[in-house]
Structures are given as structure tokens and as C-alpha cells.
Design a protein around this motif. Structure first.
Motif, PDB file in Angstrom:
ATOM      1  N   GLU A 112       0.831  -1.195   0.000  1.00  0.00           N
ATOM      2  CA  GLU A 112       0.000   0.000   0.000  1.00  0.00           C
ATOM      3  C   GLU A 112       0.870   1.251   0.000  1.00  0.00           C
ATOM      4  OE1 GLU A 112      -2.346  -0.166   3.499  1.00  0.00           O
ATOM      5  OE2 GLU A 112      -3.567  -1.859   2.847  1.00  0.00           O
ATOM      6  N   CYS A 113       0.393   2.299  -0.635  1.00  0.00           N
ATOM      7  CA  CYS A 113       1.033   3.607  -0.538  1.00  0.00           C
ATOM      8  C   CYS A 113       0.889   4.088   0.907  1.00  0.00           C
ATOM      9  CB  CYS A 113       0.362   4.596  -1.491  1.00  0.00           C
ATOM     10  SG  CYS A 113       0.944   6.299  -1.352  1.00  0.00           S
ATOM     11  N   VAL A 114       1.933   4.699   1.462  1.00  0.00           N
ATOM     12  CA  VAL A 114       1.877   5.134   2.861  1.00  0.00           C
ATOM     13  C   VAL A 114       0.846   6.236   3.078  1.00  0.00           C
ATOM     14  CG1 VAL A 114       4.260   4.487   3.383  1.00  0.00           C
ATOM     15  CG2 VAL A 114       3.764   6.777   2.520  1.00  0.00           C
ATOM     16  N   ASN A 115       0.416   6.865   1.989  1.00  0.00           N
ATOM     17  CA  ASN A 115      -0.607   7.914   2.124  1.00  0.00           C
ATOM     18  C   ASN A 115      -2.026   7.349   2.168  1.00  0.00           C
ATOM     19  OD1 ASN A 115       1.026  10.171   2.319  1.00  0.00           O
ATOM     20  ND2 ASN A 115       1.085  10.520   0.097  1.00  0.00           N
ATOM     21  N   ARG A 116      -2.149   6.033   2.133  1.00  0.00           N
ATOM     22  CA  ARG A 116      -3.495   5.430   2.173  1.00  0.00           C
ATOM     23  C   ARG A 116      -4.223   5.811   3.459  1.00  0.00           C
ATOM     24  NH1 ARG A 116      -5.813   0.929  -0.610  1.00  0.00           N
ATOM     25  NH2 ARG A 116      -7.539  -0.051   0.499  1.00  0.00           N
ATOM     26  N   ASN A 117      -3.533   5.753   4.591  1.00  0.00           N
ATOM     27  CA  ASN A 117      -4.171   6.053   5.870  1.00  0.00           C
ATOM     28  C   ASN A 117      -4.257   7.551   6.154  1.00  0.00           C
ATOM     29  OD1 ASN A 117      -4.516   3.309   6.484  1.00  0.00           O
ATOM     30  ND2 ASN A 117      -2.446   3.173   7.333  1.00  0.00           N
ATOM     31  N   ILE A 118      -3.524   8.358   5.387  1.00  0.00           N
ATOM     32  CA  ILE A 118      -3.516   9.806   5.637  1.00  0.00           C
ATOM     33  C   ILE A 118      -4.537  10.522   4.768  1.00  0.00           C
ATOM     34  CG2 ILE A 118      -2.063  11.890   5.679  1.00  0.00           C
ATOM     35  CD1 ILE A 118       0.362  10.017   5.883  1.00  0.00           C
ATOM     36  N   ILE A 119      -4.488  10.252   3.461  1.00  0.00           N
ATOM     37  CA  ILE A 119      -5.396  10.950   2.542  1.00  0.00           C
ATOM     38  C   ILE A 119      -6.211   9.975   1.688  1.00  0.00           C
ATOM     39  CG2 ILE A 119      -4.023  13.074   2.419  1.00  0.00           C
ATOM     40  CD1 ILE A 119      -2.832  11.976  -0.217  1.00  0.00           C
ATOM     41  N   GLY A 120      -6.217   8.707   2.063  1.00  0.00           N
ATOM     42  CA  GLY A 120      -7.044   7.747   1.350  1.00  0.00           C
ATOM     43  C   GLY A 120      -6.531   7.350  -0.016  1.00  0.00           C
ATOM     44  N   CYS A 121      -5.222   7.479  -0.256  1.00  0.00           N
ATOM     45  CA  CYS A 121      -4.673   7.062  -1.545  1.00  0.00           C
ATOM     46  C   CYS A 121      -4.903   5.560  -1.729  1.00  0.00           C
ATOM     47  CB  CYS A 121      -3.177   7.380  -1.612  1.00  0.00           C
ATOM     48  SG  CYS A 121      -2.404   6.792  -3.147  1.00  0.00           S
ATOM     49  N   ASN A 122      -5.455   5.173  -2.868  1.00  0.00           N
ATOM     50  CA  ASN A 122      -5.755   3.755  -3.103  1.00  0.00           C
ATOM     51  C   ASN A 122      -4.855   3.132  -4.165  1.00  0.00           C
ATOM     52  OD1 ASN A 122      -6.856   5.042  -5.383  1.00  0.00           O
ATOM     53  ND2 ASN A 122      -8.458   3.493  -5.603  1.00  0.00           N
ATOM     54  N   TRP A 123      -3.665   3.726  -4.378  1.00  0.00           N
ATOM     55  CA  TRP A 123      -2.731   3.169  -5.356  1.00  0.00           C
ATOM     56  C   TRP A 123      -1.670   2.319  -4.674  1.00  0.00           C
ATOM     57  CZ3 TRP A 123      -1.034   6.467 -10.133  1.00  0.00           C
ATOM     58  CH2 TRP A 123      -2.169   6.791 -10.895  1.00  0.00           C
ATOM     59  N   CYS A 124      -1.103   1.383  -5.442  1.00  0.00           N
ATOM     60  CA  CYS A 124       0.001   0.556  -4.951  1.00  0.00           C
ATOM     61  C   CYS A 124       1.273   1.390  -4.843  1.00  0.00           C
ATOM     62  CB  CYS A 124       0.283  -0.589  -5.922  1.00  0.00           C
ATOM     63  SG  CYS A 124      -1.090  -1.701  -6.222  1.00  0.00           S
ATOM     64  N   ALA A 125       2.095   1.060  -3.870  1.00  0.00           N
ATOM     65  CA  ALA A 125       3.414   1.685  -3.776  1.00  0.00           C
ATOM     66  C   ALA A 125       4.307   1.119  -4.879  1.00  0.00           C
ATOM     67  CB  ALA A 125       4.030   1.416  -2.412  1.00  0.00           C
ATOM     68  N   VAL A 126       5.210   1.960  -5.380  1.00  0.00           N
ATOM     69  CA  VAL A 126       6.176   1.477  -6.366  1.00  0.00           C
ATOM     70  C   VAL A 126       7.306   0.766  -5.627  1.00  0.00           C
ATOM     71  CG1 VAL A 126       5.632   3.269  -8.044  1.00  0.00           C
ATOM     72  CG2 VAL A 126       7.414   3.675  -6.353  1.00  0.00           C
ATOM     73  N   ALA A 127       8.087  -0.009  -6.352  1.00  0.00           N
ATOM     74  CA  ALA A 127       9.065  -0.887  -5.712  1.00  0.00           C
ATOM     75  C   ALA A 127      10.152  -0.137  -4.951  1.00  0.00           C
ATOM     76  CB  ALA A 127       9.711  -1.783  -6.775  1.00  0.00           C
ATOM     77  N   THR A 128      10.504   1.061  -5.409  1.00  0.00           N
ATOM     78  CA  THR A 128      11.657   1.757  -4.830  1.00  0.00           C
ATOM     79  C   THR A 128      11.313   2.730  -3.706  1.00  0.00           C
ATOM     80  OG1 THR A 128      11.467   3.419  -6.589  1.00  0.00           O
ATOM     81  CG2 THR A 128      13.005   1.578  -6.945  1.00  0.00           C
ATOM     82  N   THR A 129      10.036   3.020  -3.493  1.00  0.00           N
ATOM     83  CA  THR A 129       9.642   3.964  -2.442  1.00  0.00           C
ATOM     84  C   THR A 129       8.400   3.442  -1.733  1.00  0.00           C
ATOM     85  OG1 THR A 129       8.016   5.335  -3.618  1.00  0.00           O
ATOM     86  CG2 THR A 129      10.344   5.802  -4.040  1.00  0.00           C
ATOM     87  N   PRO A 130       8.092   4.006  -0.551  1.00  0.00           N
ATOM     88  CA  PRO A 130       6.854   3.612   0.123  1.00  0.00           C
ATOM     89  C   PRO A 130       5.631   4.316  -0.450  1.00  0.00           C
ATOM     90  CG  PRO A 130       8.042   5.194   1.461  1.00  0.00           C
ATOM     91  CD  PRO A 130       8.929   4.882   0.291  1.00  0.00           C
ATOM     92  N   TYR A 131       5.855   5.158  -1.470  1.00  0.00           N
ATOM     93  CA  TYR A 131       4.757   5.916  -2.073  1.00  0.00           C
ATOM     94  C   TYR A 131       4.349   5.310  -3.412  1.00  0.00           C
ATOM     95  CZ  TYR A 131       5.993   9.538   1.325  1.00  0.00           C
ATOM     96  OH  TYR A 131       6.260  10.222   2.484  1.00  0.00           O
ATOM     97  N   CYS A 132       3.153   5.637  -3.849  1.00  0.00           N
ATOM     98  CA  CYS A 132       2.703   5.227  -5.173  1.00  0.00           C
ATOM     99  C   CYS A 132       3.323   6.150  -6.225  1.00  0.00           C
ATOM    100  CB  CYS A 132       1.177   5.265  -5.256  1.00  0.00           C
ATOM    101  SG  CYS A 132       0.482   6.934  -5.265  1.00  0.00           S
ATOM    102  N   LEU A 133       3.113   5.824  -7.484  1.00  0.00           N
ATOM    103  CA  LEU A 133       3.660   6.618  -8.572  1.00  0.00           C
ATOM    104  C   LEU A 133       3.198   8.068  -8.483  1.00  0.00           C
ATOM    105  CD1 LEU A 133       5.084   6.980 -11.308  1.00  0.00           C
ATOM    106  CD2 LEU A 133       2.983   6.161 -12.405  1.00  0.00           C
ATOM    107  N   SER A 134       1.937   8.289  -8.173  1.00  0.00           N
ATOM    108  CA  SER A 134       1.402   9.644  -8.120  1.00  0.00           C
ATOM    109  C   SER A 134       1.917  10.413  -6.906  1.00  0.00           C
ATOM    110  CB  SER A 134      -0.135   9.604  -8.104  1.00  0.00           C
ATOM    111  OG  SER A 134      -0.668  10.908  -8.051  1.00  0.00           O
ATOM    112  N   CYS A 135       1.812   9.828  -5.730  1.00  0.00           N
ATOM    113  CA  CYS A 135       2.234  10.520  -4.506  1.00  0.00           C
ATOM    114  C   CYS A 135       3.740  10.785  -4.493  1.00  0.00           C
ATOM    115  CB  CYS A 135       1.844   9.715  -3.270  1.00  0.00           C
ATOM    116  SG  CYS A 135       0.059   9.699  -2.921  1.00  0.00           S
ATOM    117  N   SER A 136       4.513   9.899  -5.132  1.00  0.00           N
ATOM    118  CA  SER A 136       5.968  10.082  -5.137  1.00  0.00           C
ATOM    119  C   SER A 136       6.382  11.312  -5.931  1.00  0.00           C
ATOM    120  CB  SER A 136       6.652   8.841  -5.710  1.00  0.00           C
ATOM    121  OG  SER A 136       6.325   8.671  -7.076  1.00  0.00           O
ATOM    122  N   LEU A 137       5.513  11.820  -6.787  1.00  0.00           N
ATOM    123  CA  LEU A 137       5.824  13.009  -7.577  1.00  0.00           C
ATOM    124  C   LEU A 137       5.585  14.305  -6.802  1.00  0.00           C
ATOM    125  CD1 LEU A 137       4.252  11.952 -10.994  1.00  0.00           C
ATOM    126  CD2 LEU A 137       6.660  11.888 -10.344  1.00  0.00           C
TER     127      LEU A 137
END
Length: 331
Positions: A44-69
Motif C-alpha cells: 500500500e502507498c503510505v498515504n493510504r491512511n492519511i489521505i485515502g490514496c488507493n494506489w500501490c506503492a512502487v518498488a523503490t519507495t513507500p509511495y505510489c507513482l502519483s504521490c511520489s511526484l
């Protein structure tokens, strides 16, 4: 956009869904495979519990593709900020989805990497805009009341968060699609000379006393300020069109074979005329539906022959860019 299927029970799920409406299993969206997956299938993206992000985390970061930007976020000590930031990221995920469907990169050949900063007016005025790959978004644009005040103040028929993102991303891609893509001469023929002083042009635009204008030459009033803004406005409308047609694809409608082919993937449709042939009646229909509910037109714009030509150039530039990169990859 079209709806997705729950991997557990097969029920249709909306793009923003974090849980299936049918089996109540938690869901995540996988932008690599463009599908909904179960939470056990990916991180899960680490922002799932903070802002309800429902995207998968990318392999290199705890964030999803969108949140990592997102490089800068507003203060989370303010609960109102968190609520508005949630809306901003919701809109941004739709933008990133658009880019994935168009097969456009998030870095330019010139070396610019796409990034975002989401700022509030708490410590000074914030202007939504783009510079060298960095898109700044004013958090106040996620506040419906504040955004409506600005829309009326700037004499705009339409102003949304998603519209802001699609406009600013047009600025980001101008260099790759037009300048580096070999479309500079046709751009100047259709949109005008971009070497005109940009800051002076914007200052002149906001200093206008007479706001009457020929609506047949530009998609919006703001598009008249400078060729770069005309391009960005037109680019945003192209995304509006293909995304809305993608939503149409999931409806139980009776369509001819050509229309069905276009709706198979509007983002990759090679025939621009086929896109507009479907868009014209759809725009008319959604406006009539809104009026039936006492709402303003969903698409309060007319696509004149001049604007059609500009949209066609956007489509040609995107298609040429994609074809070049796919040909290189195949080799």
C-alpha cells in the motif's frame, strides 16, 4: 474513465474505490497493469491512511507513482489542509492515469522531471503554475467556495482541480511534443509565435478593460493571453475529451462498429476525426442532462473550426511522440 473490476468478486469498482461495494474486500489500483488488485498482491502507498490514496506503492519507495511526484505538501497539522490535500491528490491521480493511457513519460528529453508542490496561502500568496517540470498547485483550488469565487472573478465558464492539472501538464509537455518533437513550425502557424514576451503578455491580459473576444479563435478567454497558454488550454481540453469518451465506453449503448473501435481506447485513437465525431453529440448530451438537473453545463465550450485545428495539432504531436518512442523500443 471506465470502471474496473474487483479481483475478488468481479463487481465493477470505481477508480477511487478503496473497498469493493460488493464483497467489501480492500482494493488498490495498480497503475502498471491498469487494474484493481487486492491488498495482499502489492504494498500500500503510505498515504493510504492519511489521505485515502488507493494506489500501490512502487518498488523503490513507500509511495505510489502519483504521490511520489509530490515534493512539497501543506502542513498536516491543519485538518482542513489534509481534507483539501486529499482532493488535490485525487485529481492528480486521474492526471497520472491520463498520462499512462497516452503513454507519455513523466520526464522530458531536456532533462526535466515532472514534480508537484501543493502549497497553501497561509504564509503568502500561491500561484498555480509550471516552471521547468515543477507544477505548483494552490491548495485553495480544492475549496469549492474559493474556487468558485476565483472562477467568477476571472470570468471563467469552467474551473476545476482536474482542469488545472491538465492545463499545467500541457506546459510541461510543450517542449517534448512541440519544440523537440519537430512541430514548432506548425505550432507557430496554428497557435502563434511563442517568442512573444510571456510575462508582458500575461500582464497585458490581466490589465484588459475590454473582455469581449472572438470565441471562434480560442477555446477559452485565457487562451488568448499567449500562444503557450493557448496550447495548455487546448491540451487540457484534449484530455477532457479522451477521458470522457473513455467513460462512455463503459455504458450500455448501441454504437456502430467505427464508434466501438474508437471507444476501445480513445487515448490511442489514431483518427482525430473519429474522436470529435463522438465528442460533439456527447458534449451536447451531458450539457442537456446537467440542465435537466438544474446544473450548469458540464462542458460550456464550443469547438470552432479554428479550435478543432488546434486540438488536431495536439493529437498529432502526442501521436508522433508516442510512435517515435515505441519504434525505438521495438528496435
Amino acid at each position: 474513465m471506465r470502471e474496473f473490476k474487483c479481483p475478488h468478486c468481479g463487481q465493477l469498482s470505481a477508480f477511487e474505490a478503496s473497498e469493493c461495494n460488493g464483497c467489501t474486500q480492500p482494493l488498490m489500483f495498480d497503475p502498471e497493469n491498469m487494474a484493481m488488485v487486492g491488498v495482499k498482491s502489492a504494498l500500500e502507498c503510505v498515504n493510504r491512511n492519511i489521505i485515502g490514496c488507493n494506489w500501490c506503492a512502487v518498488a523503490t519507495t513507500p509511495y505510489c507513482l502519483s504521490c511520489s511526484l509530490t515534493q512539497v505538501i501543506p502542513s498536516t497539522q491543519n485538518t482542513q489542509n489534509v481534507s483539501l490535500w486529499t482532493r488535490v491528490e485525487d485529481a492528480k491521480r486521474r492526471l497520472i492515469y491520463d498520462l499512462r493511457r497516452l503513454r507519455l513519460p513523466i520526464a522530458s528529453a531536456g532533462g526535466f522531471q515532472l514534480a508537484f508542490e501543493i502549497l497553501s496561502d497561509e504564509h503568502g500568496p500561491v500561484l498555480t503554475g509550471h516552471e521547468s517540470g515543477l507544477i505548483t498547485v494552490n491548495l485553495a483550488e480544492a475549496d469549492d467556495v474559493q474556487r468558485e469565487i476565483r472562477r467568477v472573478s476571472f470570468r471563467e465558464p469552467y474551473r476545476t482541480l482536474l482542469g488545472h492539472f491538465r492545463h499545467e501538464i500541457g506546459h510541461f509537455y510543450w517542449n517534448a511534443l512541440v519544440h523537440e518533437g519537430g512541430f514548432l513550425s506548425p505550432f507557430r502557424l496554428v497557435f502563434g509565435d511563442e517568442t512573444e514576451n510571456y510575462q508582458a503578455a500575461l500582464a497585458a491580459y490581466y490589465a484588459r478593460q475590454d473582455w469581449s473576444d472572438d470565441p471562434t479563435s480560442h477555446i477559452s478567454m485565457y487562451a488568448t493571453s499567449h500562444p503557450w497558454e493557448d496550447w495548455a488550454e487546448t491540451f487540457a481540453h484534449f484530455l477532457h475529451i479522451v477521458s470522457t469518451l473513455d467513460s462512455l465506453a463503459g455504458l450500455p449503448l448501441s454504437l456502430d462498429a467505427r464508434a466501438q473501435h474508437t471507444l476501445n481506447d480513445p487515448y490511442l485513437e489514431s483518427d482525430f476525426g473519429a474522436l470529435l465525431e463522438l465528442w460533439a453529440p456527447l458534449a451536447l448530451t451531458i450539457n442537456r442532462l446537467n440542465r435537466s438537473l438544474g446544473l450548469a453545463d458540464a462542458y460550456p465550450f464550443d469547438i470552432s473550426p479554428a479550435v478543432k485545428g488546434k486540438l488536431h495539432l495536439v493529437h498529432m504531436a502526442i501521436s508522433a511522440f508516442r510512435n517515435r518512442h515505441e519504434s525505438r523500443a521495438a528496435r
